[in-house]
Design a protein around this motif. Sequence first.
Motif, mmCIF file in Angstrom:
data_model
loop_
_atom_site.group_PDB
_atom_site.id
_atom_site.type_symbol
_atom_site.label_atom_id
_atom_site.label_comp_id
_atom_site.label_asym_id
_atom_site.label_seq_id
_atom_site.Cartn_x
_atom_site.Cartn_y
_atom_site.Cartn_z
ATOM 1 N N ALA A 119 0.850 -1.193 0.000
ATOM 2 C CA ALA A 119 0.000 0.000 0.000
ATOM 3 C C ALA A 119 0.886 1.244 0.000
ATOM 4 O O ALA A 119 2.025 1.213 0.478
ATOM 5 C CB ALA A 119 -0.924 0.005 1.215
ATOM 6 N N ASP A 120 0.348 2.351 -0.537
ATOM 7 C CA ASP A 120 1.135 3.578 -0.670
ATOM 8 C C ASP A 120 0.739 4.648 0.337
ATOM 9 O O ASP A 120 1.589 5.406 0.801
ATOM 10 C CB ASP A 120 0.977 4.125 -2.094
ATOM 11 C CG ASP A 120 1.404 3.093 -3.124
ATOM 12 O OD1 ASP A 120 2.620 2.893 -3.276
ATOM 13 O OD2 ASP A 120 0.527 2.441 -3.730
ATOM 14 N N ILE A 121 -0.547 4.736 0.627
ATOM 15 C CA ILE A 121 -1.067 5.732 1.572
ATOM 16 C C ILE A 121 -1.954 4.990 2.558
ATOM 17 O O ILE A 121 -2.724 4.101 2.150
ATOM 18 C CB ILE A 121 -1.945 6.799 0.841
ATOM 19 C CG1 ILE A 121 -1.220 7.395 -0.366
ATOM 20 C CG2 ILE A 121 -2.445 7.875 1.820
ATOM 21 C CD1 ILE A 121 -0.103 8.338 -0.057
ATOM 22 N N VAL A 122 -1.878 5.336 3.836
ATOM 23 C CA VAL A 122 -2.776 4.758 4.840
ATOM 24 C C VAL A 122 -3.554 5.894 5.488
ATOM 25 O O VAL A 122 -3.005 6.969 5.734
ATOM 26 C CB VAL A 122 -1.977 3.954 5.894
ATOM 27 C CG1 VAL A 122 -2.756 3.833 7.195
ATOM 28 C CG2 VAL A 122 -1.644 2.566 5.364
ATOM 29 N N ILE A 123 -4.835 5.652 5.735
ATOM 30 C CA ILE A 123 -5.608 6.623 6.506
ATOM 31 C C ILE A 123 -6.218 5.937 7.729
ATOM 32 O O ILE A 123 -6.352 4.708 7.768
ATOM 33 C CB ILE A 123 -6.722 7.298 5.680
ATOM 34 C CG1 ILE A 123 -7.788 6.280 5.287
ATOM 35 C CG2 ILE A 123 -6.166 8.002 4.458
ATOM 36 C CD1 ILE A 123 -9.166 6.818 5.506
ATOM 37 N N HIS A 124 -6.568 6.753 8.724
ATOM 38 C CA HIS A 124 -7.195 6.245 9.943
ATOM 39 C C HIS A 124 -8.317 7.142 10.392
ATOM 40 O O HIS A 124 -8.215 8.369 10.277
ATOM 41 C CB HIS A 124 -6.176 6.224 11.103
ATOM 42 C CG HIS A 124 -5.211 5.104 11.039
ATOM 43 N ND1 HIS A 124 -5.518 3.848 11.498
ATOM 44 C CD2 HIS A 124 -3.950 5.032 10.548
ATOM 45 C CE1 HIS A 124 -4.485 3.057 11.307
ATOM 46 N NE2 HIS A 124 -3.509 3.745 10.723
ATOM 47 N N SER A 125 -9.355 6.537 10.950
ATOM 48 C CA SER A 125 -10.212 7.241 11.891
ATOM 49 C C SER A 125 -9.572 6.997 13.253
ATOM 50 O O SER A 125 -9.682 5.901 13.808
ATOM 51 C CB SER A 125 -11.634 6.685 11.862
ATOM 52 O OG SER A 125 -12.341 7.196 12.987
#
Length: 426
Positions: free
Chosen positions: A196-202
């Motif tokens: 994966a290249d970008i990770v996001i989180h809540s």
Amino acid sequence: MTGIGTTCVQAGYTPGNGEPRQVPIVQSTTFRYETGEQMGWLFDLETSGYFYTRLANPTSDAVAAKIAALEGGTAAMLTASGQAASFFSIFNLAGQGDHIVASSTLYGGTFNLFSVTMAQMGIEFTFVPPNCTDDDLDAAFRPTTKAVFGETIANPALVVLDIERFAAAAHRHGVPLIVDNTFPTPIHCRPFEWGADIVIHSTTKYMDGHGAAVGGCIVDSGHFDWMAHAATFPGLTTPDESYHGVTYAERFGSAGAFITKATAHLMRDFGAVQSPQNAFLLNLGLETLHLRMRRHADNGQAVAEHLRDHPAISWVTYPGLPGDPSYNLARKYLPDGSCGVVSFGVRGGRAAGQAFMGNLKLAAIETHVADARTCCLHPASTTHRQMTDAELAAAGVSPDLVRLSCGIEDAADLIADLDQALARLE
Ligand SMILES: *Cc1c(COP(=O)(O)O)cnc(C)c1O
């Protein structure tokens, strides 16, 4: 290379001699300079420093740096919510006339954001089942596709994304894979290790972990070579006239371009900033994330195994259950455990499920998951209520689905609560 627990406790902030041991809350909108010229250099991104908290704040930066270290990324930014993180991660790459490929098993708020609000902005989404064939996946791409988006463990369908397969497809088509890693957290899966290249989180969920502060985060792996795909990503590879003509990918390289643009451009204009207070609370949660995730996953596993064998339960979905459709993917991507969320159906359908939830004593009915306290929700009548039946089915949400988020209480007490609630249905 320190262990993940040490990173949870110590990364992001190292006090100097006589400085506060805890990350200080820099409760200031603005910062003072001796000369106007010094401030001008900051505006031109010629030197780094703080001038206005909408763009950067020392408390938030320390906490973002900790999350970047946990994910193994090069840069991160905090956002006001997970929704803001999802929006920024896409809008940093795509605009009117562009296209995104997304897994169909998504959090309801993300699905709405993509299929309604961002569609109104002229960005089109194609939703693919996470278990589609490689040919179907390839067929979803268009010349205007800018990214692929999925959730490591989908909320609430609990389907595990085949990150390597989705990353390979994205890269075949010259675009990055963005993964929402909210449910496993970097304690149980680090999507960058799988391509994966970008990770996001809540960060509202397990990272905060105490139901105290809504927040989000975006992390860049630094792996995607924007200049090698310069024509696809003009926002990163050509001068930003709205920001003093800076070309982000040239000035900040692969390691810094994405987050610098998200900050200098999107945060400047949209202002969905996380307050320093909330960043401080988030950091308290992060200090125990490694301890809590183990307990959440142990409780989720114990509850899932108990419910699977219970006569009043018609079905259970949990990636750690042998025979679950995601079991093999979970063994690959989540070898240390998944999360505390278990989805199931109560015999008698929607009405029985609602009565069951009302009978629970320890578990509270809440629009929330991933909290230290056990809670439950009926997605079809709450978080996913805007969806049509077909969209619900594609999202993996059946009308009778109850989502139970196991906290960090004692498993025996959670199981006793479920049993008494089910016994009172008869
Ligand atoms: C809750 C959630 C979001 C949205 O985050 P907020 O902090 O509520 O804005 C996004 N993705 C997933 C997987 C979530 O569970």
